[in-house]
Design an enzyme around this catalytic site. Structure first.
Site, mmCIF file in Angstrom:
data_model
loop_
_atom_site.group_PDB
_atom_site.id
_atom_site.type_symbol
_atom_site.label_atom_id
_atom_site.label_comp_id
_atom_site.label_asym_id
_atom_site.label_seq_id
_atom_site.Cartn_x
_atom_site.Cartn_y
_atom_site.Cartn_z
ATOM 1 N N LYS A 53 0.838 -1.196 0.000
ATOM 2 C CA LYS A 53 0.000 0.000 0.000
ATOM 3 C C LYS A 53 0.876 1.251 0.000
ATOM 4 O O LYS A 53 0.627 2.201 -0.741
ATOM 5 C CB LYS A 53 -0.959 -0.014 1.206
ATOM 6 C CG LYS A 53 -2.043 -1.079 1.071
ATOM 7 C CD LYS A 53 -2.898 -1.257 2.319
ATOM 8 C CE LYS A 53 -3.873 -2.414 2.099
ATOM 9 N NZ LYS A 53 -4.710 -2.723 3.273
ATOM 10 N N GLN A 97 -4.972 -1.574 9.559
ATOM 11 C CA GLN A 97 -4.838 -2.888 8.935
ATOM 12 C C GLN A 97 -5.403 -3.966 9.857
ATOM 13 O O GLN A 97 -5.095 -4.003 11.050
ATOM 14 C CB GLN A 97 -3.356 -3.157 8.607
ATOM 15 C CG GLN A 97 -3.103 -4.409 7.792
ATOM 16 C CD GLN A 97 -3.644 -4.337 6.358
ATOM 17 O OE1 GLN A 97 -3.839 -3.260 5.804
ATOM 18 N NE2 GLN A 97 -3.918 -5.484 5.774
ATOM 19 N N ASP A 120 -11.151 2.679 3.734
ATOM 20 C CA ASP A 120 -11.398 1.237 3.609
ATOM 21 C C ASP A 120 -12.883 0.954 3.338
ATOM 22 O O ASP A 120 -13.237 -0.143 2.913
ATOM 23 C CB ASP A 120 -11.024 0.530 4.925
ATOM 24 C CG ASP A 120 -9.738 -0.275 4.822
ATOM 25 O OD1 ASP A 120 -9.394 -0.685 3.702
ATOM 26 O OD2 ASP A 120 -9.102 -0.482 5.874
HETATM 27 N N1 GUN Z 1 -6.754 -6.914 5.926
HETATM 28 C C1 GUN Z 1 -6.955 -7.601 4.782
HETATM 29 N N2 GUN Z 1 -7.534 -6.806 3.849
HETATM 30 C C2 GUN Z 1 -7.696 -5.595 4.419
HETATM 31 C C3 GUN Z 1 -8.216 -4.359 3.959
HETATM 32 O O1 GUN Z 1 -8.692 -4.208 2.829
HETATM 33 N N3 GUN Z 1 -8.190 -3.343 4.856
HETATM 34 C C4 GUN Z 1 -7.705 -3.472 6.107
HETATM 35 N N4 GUN Z 1 -7.725 -2.418 6.922
HETATM 36 N N5 GUN Z 1 -7.209 -4.608 6.570
HETATM 37 C C5 GUN Z 1 -7.203 -5.667 5.728
#
Ligand code: GUN
Length: 293
Positions: A53, A97, A120
């Site tokens: 990311k 996350q 998100d």
């Molecule tokens: N863990 C796995 N996929 C995601 C996501 O799209 N966002 C977040 N915050 N955590 C994740």
């Protein structure tokens, strides 16, 4: 002959579009969009995702900030940080996350995030807005699927769409999006799950199948009608004697059996996967432009 939906290529294309927009913002004297990512502990998967990311932000010219907490951070400490980020006027959006350590309530954390910065799309305000068709942050996987359908101009109006899986982050939101008014939507949607009866017969009627149940190679050739478009959301790590690492990613679709029947199909890897980070970037750009309020 089926057409492969090349998520890798589309994700690169969308990234360059975003980068071009960032250049315009900078030329107009605005600051670059800014995303923060909170990561708690040292889960290997999470660290890899977060690194991705951060790198993608760099590629499109966003500013990014990674905030790391130890496993033993308290829920209160994390909530205090979220409050701080909510108020930070130099920050457009942020994510925490997941998964989080067991002593921290994920739902409490999600609901503490200002929904205007929830890139998100996990906050109940965004989920609710999605379901009633208001502007909102759409979560990464469903948003990536919609982008692929658009870019390949896959017809959806009046089509029978079967979603396999009812998770909050994929099954439910993609079902909402596919039934919304307009394109890509206007589909007749059926959501199937572990208690569904006659799953094979239901799938055989589908013009579009979105497999998001997390069971490797679940969808087989005998479940798909000729000419269907198949979107594979599965990404399960399975052991393999053909790769150096000893693992490979398996989708929810038995590709070799299903592909010959399809009009369009996403591969795994290289289909929906690469689109998810792009969705996060798109949401961050929306946040920077204050388009969700
Ligand atoms: N863990 C796995 N996929 C995601 C996501 O799209 N966002 C977040 N915050 N955590 C994740």
């Amino acid at each position: 002959m089926y057409q492969i939906i090349d998520g890798k290529a589309i994700s690169e294309q969308v990234k360059s579009e975003i980068a071009a927009e960032v250049s315009q913002m900078l030329a107009a004297g605005k600051r670059a969009p800014h995303l923060a990512v909170i990561i708690v502990g040292h889960d290997g998967g999470s660290e890899t995702y977060v690194a991705h990311k951060v790198k993608s932000c760099e590629q499109v010219g966003f500013k990014s900030t990674k905030i790391t907490f130890d496993d033993n951070v308290t829920e209160a400490e994390l909530l205090t940080k979220i409050e701080e980020l909510n108020k930070d006027t130099e920050l457009d959006g942020f994510i925490v996350q997941l998964p989080l350590p067991k002593h921290i309530s994920e739902q409490k954390v999600i609901e503490a995030i200002d929904y205007r910065k929830d890139v998100d799309g996990f906050h109940p305000v965004n989920v609710g807005r999605l379901s009633i068709g208001l502007p909102c942050y759409v979560s990464a996987t469903p948003s990536g699927i919609i982008e692929l359908l658009k870019r390949y101009e896959i017809p959806t109006a009046g089509k029978k769409c079967v979603v396999i899986g009812r998770s909050n982050i994929v099954g439910k939101p993609i079902a909402s999006l596919m039934m919304q008014k307009g394109y890509p939507g206007d589909a007749t949607v059926t959501v199937c799950h572990s208690r569904t009866q006659n799953l094979k017969e239901i799938c055989l009627e589908a013009d579009i199948i979105i497999a998001a149940l997390g069971q490797p190679e679940f969808l087989t050739g005998d479940m798909v009608k000729n000419g269907a478009a198949v979107i594979d959301v599965g990404t399960t790590r399975v052991t393999s004697d053909k790769t150096k690492s000893g693992f490979r990613l398996s989708g929810d679709v038995n590709f070799d059996e299903v592909a010959p029947k399809c009009s369009f199909i996403t591969p795994v890897p290289g289909g929906v996967g690469p689109m998810t980070i792009v969705s996060l970037l798109k949401n961050t750009l929306l946040a920077a432009k204050k388009e969700i309020y």
